[in-house]
Structure formats: structure tokens, C-alpha cells
Design a protein around this motif. Structure first.
Motif, PDB file in Angstrom:
ATOM      1  N   LEU A 191      11.713   3.074  16.244  1.00 13.75           N
ATOM      2  CA  LEU A 191      11.126   4.813  16.058  1.00 13.75           C
ATOM      3  C   LEU A 191       9.800   5.813  16.630  1.00 13.75           C
ATOM      4  O   LEU A 191       9.392   7.033  16.858  1.00 13.75           O
ATOM      5  N   LEU A 192       8.860   3.931  16.960  1.00 16.57           N
ATOM      6  CA  LEU A 192       7.529   5.197  18.309  1.00 16.57           C
ATOM      7  C   LEU A 192       7.794   5.298  19.212  1.00 16.57           C
ATOM      8  O   LEU A 192       7.688   6.329  20.102  1.00 16.57           O
ATOM      9  N   ALA A 193       9.080   4.309  19.806  1.00 19.84           N
ATOM     10  CA  ALA A 193       9.373   4.588  20.949  1.00 19.84           C
ATOM     11  C   ALA A 193      10.673   5.480  20.622  1.00 19.84           C
ATOM     12  O   ALA A 193      10.322   6.971  21.753  1.00 19.84           O
ATOM     13  N   ILE A 194      11.375   6.603  19.557  1.00 16.82           N
ATOM     14  CA  ILE A 194      11.922   7.568  19.828  1.00 16.82           C
ATOM     15  C   ILE A 194      10.969   8.522  19.829  1.00 16.82           C
ATOM     16  O   ILE A 194      11.182   9.355  20.549  1.00 16.82           O
ATOM     17  N   ILE A 195       9.718   8.698  19.342  1.00 18.45           N
ATOM     18  CA  ILE A 195       8.978   9.751  19.437  1.00 18.45           C
ATOM     19  C   ILE A 195       8.726  10.001  20.587  1.00 18.45           C
ATOM     20  O   ILE A 195       8.888  10.993  21.756  1.00 18.45           O
ATOM     21  N   GLU A 196       7.960   8.858  21.480  1.00 18.90           N
ATOM     22  CA  GLU A 196       7.342   8.545  22.837  1.00 18.90           C
ATOM     23  C   GLU A 196       8.819   9.280  24.131  1.00 18.90           C
ATOM     24  O   GLU A 196       8.432  10.405  24.873  1.00 18.90           O
ATOM     25  N   ARG A 197      10.396   9.129  23.331  1.00 17.35           N
ATOM     26  CA  ARG A 197      11.257   9.554  24.336  1.00 17.35           C
ATOM     27  C   ARG A 197      10.993  11.273  23.642  1.00 17.35           C
ATOM     28  O   ARG A 197      11.870  11.761  25.291  1.00 17.35           O
ATOM     29  N   LEU A 198      11.061  11.368  22.942  1.00 16.56           N
ATOM     30  CA  LEU A 198      11.444  12.900  21.978  1.00 16.56           C
ATOM     31  C   LEU A 198      10.618  13.594  23.133  1.00 16.56           C
ATOM     32  O   LEU A 198      10.506  14.799  23.217  1.00 16.56           O
ATOM     33  N   ALA A 199       8.566  13.054  22.870  1.00 18.20           N
ATOM     34  CA  ALA A 199       7.496  14.128  23.582  1.00 18.20           C
ATOM     35  C   ALA A 199       8.252  14.105  24.616  1.00 18.20           C
ATOM     36  O   ALA A 199       7.659  15.403  25.581  1.00 18.20           O
ATOM     37  N   GLY A 200       9.050  13.592  25.953  1.00 19.89           N
ATOM     38  CA  GLY A 200       8.991  13.547  27.368  1.00 19.89           C
ATOM     39  C   GLY A 200      10.189  14.102  27.040  1.00 19.89           C
ATOM     40  O   GLY A 200      10.119  14.773  28.303  1.00 19.89           O
ATOM     41  N   HIS A 201      10.931  14.237  26.827  1.00 17.48           N
ATOM     42  CA  HIS A 201      12.011  15.073  26.700  1.00 17.48           C
ATOM     43  C   HIS A 201      12.005  16.589  26.239  1.00 17.48           C
ATOM     44  O   HIS A 201      12.644  17.897  27.007  1.00 17.48           O
ATOM     45  N   PHE A 202      10.962  17.084  25.088  1.00 15.13           N
ATOM     46  CA  PHE A 202      10.606  18.442  24.370  1.00 15.13           C
ATOM     47  C   PHE A 202       9.262  18.425  24.761  1.00 15.13           C
ATOM     48  O   PHE A 202       8.605  18.229  23.607  1.00 15.13           O
ATOM     49  N   PRO A 203       9.163  18.791  26.033  1.00 11.41           N
ATOM     50  CA  PRO A 203       7.750  18.555  26.082  1.00 11.41           C
ATOM     51  C   PRO A 203       6.600  20.546  25.614  1.00 11.41           C
ATOM     52  O   PRO A 203       6.176  20.546  25.325  1.00 11.41           O
TER      53      PRO A 203
END
Length: 69
Positions: A10-22
Motif C-alpha cells: 500500500l505504501l508503494a501504491i501511494i508512492e506510484r500514484l503520487a508520481g502519476h498524479f502530481p
């Protein structure tokens, strides 16, 4: 029910989504991921929960008018 591998996922998902949706604040992304994860609370087979959470969160964040924070 949150086991350690699932928490890391879940932490990795949050990181990926933060990069995908700046354009979205991190707190909004965390909230969306948390809400989607709660939908799977109590399911016995947890293997695919992170994948399903990420897919649903990505769809929600991509919607026009999604809260950016």
C-alpha cells in the motif's frame, strides 16, 4: 486486517500514484487508497487486494473533478 507485506504494498501504491498524479496532494491519495482498501476488509484471500486497490484508486483519481486537495 493488514499484514506487513500488504502494508508495504500500500505504501508503494501511494508512492506510484503520487508520481502519476502530481496535481493531487499526497493526503488525498492516501485517503483514496485507504478508502479503497477498507472495501476489502474481511476478505480471506488477500493476494490480489493491493492490485485491486491500486486500480480502483487510479480510476478515482483520474476522474474529472476528483479532489486534488
Amino acid at each position: 486486517m493488514l499484514n506487513e507485506p500488504e502494508a508495504r504494498a500500500l505504501l508503494a501504491i501511494i508512492e506510484r500514484l503520487a508520481g502519476h498524479f502530481p496535481g493531487h496532494e499526497r493526503s488525498v491519495i492516501e485517503q483514496v487508497v485507504s478508502e479503497e482498501h477498507l472495501l476489502y476488509d474481511g476478505v480471506r484471500i488477500r493476494d490480489y487486494v493491493p492490485i485491486l486497490v491500486e486500480r480502483a484508486a487510479k480510476l478515482r483519481l483520474a476522474q474529472p473533478g476528483a479532489p486534488a486537495g
